[in-house]
Design an enzyme around this catalytic site. Sequence first.
Site, PDB file in Angstrom:
ATOM      1  N   ASN A   9       0.875  -1.179   0.000  1.00 46.81           N
ATOM      2  CA  ASN A   9       0.000   0.000   0.000  1.00 46.81           C
ATOM      3  C   ASN A   9       0.908   1.224   0.000  1.00 46.81           C
ATOM      4  O   ASN A   9       1.471   1.580   1.036  1.00 46.81           O
ATOM      5  CB  ASN A   9      -0.897  -0.037   1.242  1.00 46.81           C
ATOM      6  N   TRP A  10       1.038   1.841  -1.154  1.00 47.09           N
ATOM      7  CA  TRP A  10       1.969   2.969  -1.280  1.00 47.09           C
ATOM      8  C   TRP A  10       1.429   4.232  -0.616  1.00 47.09           C
ATOM      9  O   TRP A  10       2.152   5.206  -0.481  1.00 47.09           O
ATOM     10  CB  TRP A  10       2.262   3.250  -2.753  1.00 47.09           C
ATOM     11  N   LYS A  11       0.168   4.228  -0.271  1.00 50.06           N
ATOM     12  CA  LYS A  11      -0.489   5.416   0.312  1.00 50.06           C
ATOM     13  C   LYS A  11      -0.237   6.624  -0.586  1.00 50.06           C
ATOM     14  O   LYS A  11      -0.170   6.469  -1.813  1.00 50.06           O
ATOM     15  CB  LYS A  11      -0.024   5.613   1.762  1.00 50.06           C
ATOM     16  N   HIS A  96      -9.403   0.983   4.902  1.00 47.53           N
ATOM     17  CA  HIS A  96      -8.140   1.219   5.614  1.00 47.53           C
ATOM     18  C   HIS A  96      -8.404   2.153   6.794  1.00 47.53           C
ATOM     19  O   HIS A  96      -9.230   3.062   6.703  1.00 47.53           O
ATOM     20  CB  HIS A  96      -7.106   1.823   4.659  1.00 47.53           C
ATOM     21  N   GLU A  98      -6.837   4.577   7.873  1.00 50.57           N
ATOM     22  CA  GLU A  98      -6.641   6.009   7.572  1.00 50.57           C
ATOM     23  C   GLU A  98      -7.882   6.591   6.913  1.00 50.57           C
ATOM     24  O   GLU A  98      -8.224   7.754   7.137  1.00 50.57           O
ATOM     25  CB  GLU A  98      -5.395   6.181   6.686  1.00 50.57           C
ATOM     26  N   GLU A 168      -5.123  -5.097  10.430  1.00 48.76           N
ATOM     27  CA  GLU A 168      -4.131  -4.053  10.659  1.00 48.76           C
ATOM     28  C   GLU A 168      -4.422  -3.352  11.990  1.00 48.76           C
ATOM     29  O   GLU A 168      -5.257  -2.430  12.031  1.00 48.76           O
ATOM     30  CB  GLU A 168      -4.179  -3.016   9.523  1.00 48.76           C
ATOM     31  N   GLY A 174       2.624   2.371  10.825  1.00 49.17           N
ATOM     32  CA  GLY A 174       3.541   3.504  10.706  1.00 49.17           C
ATOM     33  C   GLY A 174       4.226   3.881  12.003  1.00 49.17           C
ATOM     34  O   GLY A 174       4.844   4.938  12.108  1.00 49.17           O
ATOM     35  N   SER A 214       3.679  -1.983  10.376  1.00 53.86           N
ATOM     36  CA  SER A 214       5.128  -2.019  10.610  1.00 53.86           C
ATOM     37  C   SER A 214       5.751  -3.368  10.263  1.00 53.86           C
ATOM     38  O   SER A 214       6.706  -3.805  10.905  1.00 53.86           O
ATOM     39  CB  SER A 214       5.462  -1.623  12.058  1.00 53.86           C
ATOM     40  N   GLY A 235       3.014  -1.075   4.266  1.00 51.98           N
ATOM     41  CA  GLY A 235       3.024   0.361   3.980  1.00 51.98           C
ATOM     42  C   GLY A 235       4.431   0.831   3.670  1.00 51.98           C
ATOM     43  O   GLY A 235       4.954   0.641   2.572  1.00 51.98           O
ATOM     44  N   GLY A 236       5.080   1.429   4.664  1.00 57.34           N
ATOM     45  CA  GLY A 236       6.403   2.040   4.483  1.00 57.34           C
ATOM     46  C   GLY A 236       7.408   1.159   3.751  1.00 57.34           C
ATOM     47  O   GLY A 236       8.104   1.628   2.826  1.00 57.34           O
TER      48      GLY A 236
HETATM   49  P1  13P Z   1       3.152   0.458   7.687  1.00 55.06           P
HETATM   50  O1  13P Z   1       3.699  -0.814   7.085  1.00 55.06           O
HETATM   51  O2  13P Z   1       3.866   1.684   7.187  1.00 55.06           O
HETATM   52  O3  13P Z   1       3.038   0.387   9.169  1.00 55.06           O
HETATM   53  O4  13P Z   1       1.652   0.602   7.116  1.00 55.06           O
HETATM   54  C1  13P Z   1       0.804  -0.487   7.166  1.00 55.06           C
HETATM   55  C2  13P Z   1      -0.418  -0.155   6.408  1.00 55.06           C
HETATM   56  O5  13P Z   1      -1.165   0.723   6.780  1.00 55.06           O
HETATM   57  C3  13P Z   1      -0.669  -0.903   5.168  1.00 55.06           C
HETATM   58  O6  13P Z   1      -1.959  -0.661   4.689  1.00 55.06           O
END
Ligand code: 13P
Length: 252
Positions: A9-11, A96, A98, A168, A174, A214, A235-236
């Site tokens: 997920n590149w956000k 998600h 967010e 999640e 994050g 994470s 994510g990251g």
């Molecule tokens: P991180 O891997 O940056 O914690 O993000 C996870 C995430 O929200 C994937 O959708």
Amino acid sequence: MRKNIVAGNWKMNKTFSEAEELIDQIVVGMEELSLKCEVIACPPALYLEMASDYAEESRIKIGAQNVSEHEKGAYTGEISAPMLASVDIEYCIVGHSERRKYFHETHEQLAKKVDILLDYDIKPIFCCGEVLEEREKEIHFDVVKKQLEESLFHLNKDEFSNLVIAYEPVWAIGTGKTATPEQAQEMHAYIRSLIAGKYGDDTAEETTILYGGSCNPGNAKALFANKDVDGGLIGGASLKADDFLKIAQSFE
Ligand code: 13P
């Protein structure tokens, strides 16, 4: 047998040229590897068509990060399921944390998003998970149960079989604070038991349940070694091809 998946997920990251470079590095890297999982990249909407062109020539699959619950019309700024389908998008993240937090997405809205994606043969990657306060109050199982019941359990068995679930825990996203393998396994087993209760053991056994929060090349192996953890939503660490591909190689 259920599928292992590693999805990135590149956000809201990367310019067009950076996005193209990243997808290219992932695709080229994948050519050299024999992976025990499906690999999905979920770039920002603007880059989906470009990414989809890569998918035509390689094993990578492409997912969107969001979809409108409406099919078309006066919804400025939104992107619809038929639009995603028109550029051959196979997956879409739904719910998600967010989007639940910053865009106030409700259980009802998410149910509609899931429905419209299925209407257009796009597989939802449905995110669920509790915030820290809910875990501290020990209501995390109830929170996740409600998220699944309210947004997914109206589906019939056939429809449900197209879904991927991503657990999640919001406190792990994050933050660098990963759930322990035991915490992940415990919740994944619980989610699978809820699916079994609603749709039967066969459907539960076939459902891919990803862990997100994470997840990185250092902890992926221990997380994915659990019997109910079928991969990750990253994510990251999905923003660097090397890290992302290392995670994709973390299955025994
Ligand atoms: P991180 O891997 O940056 O914690 O993000 C996870 C995430 O929200 C994937 O959708």
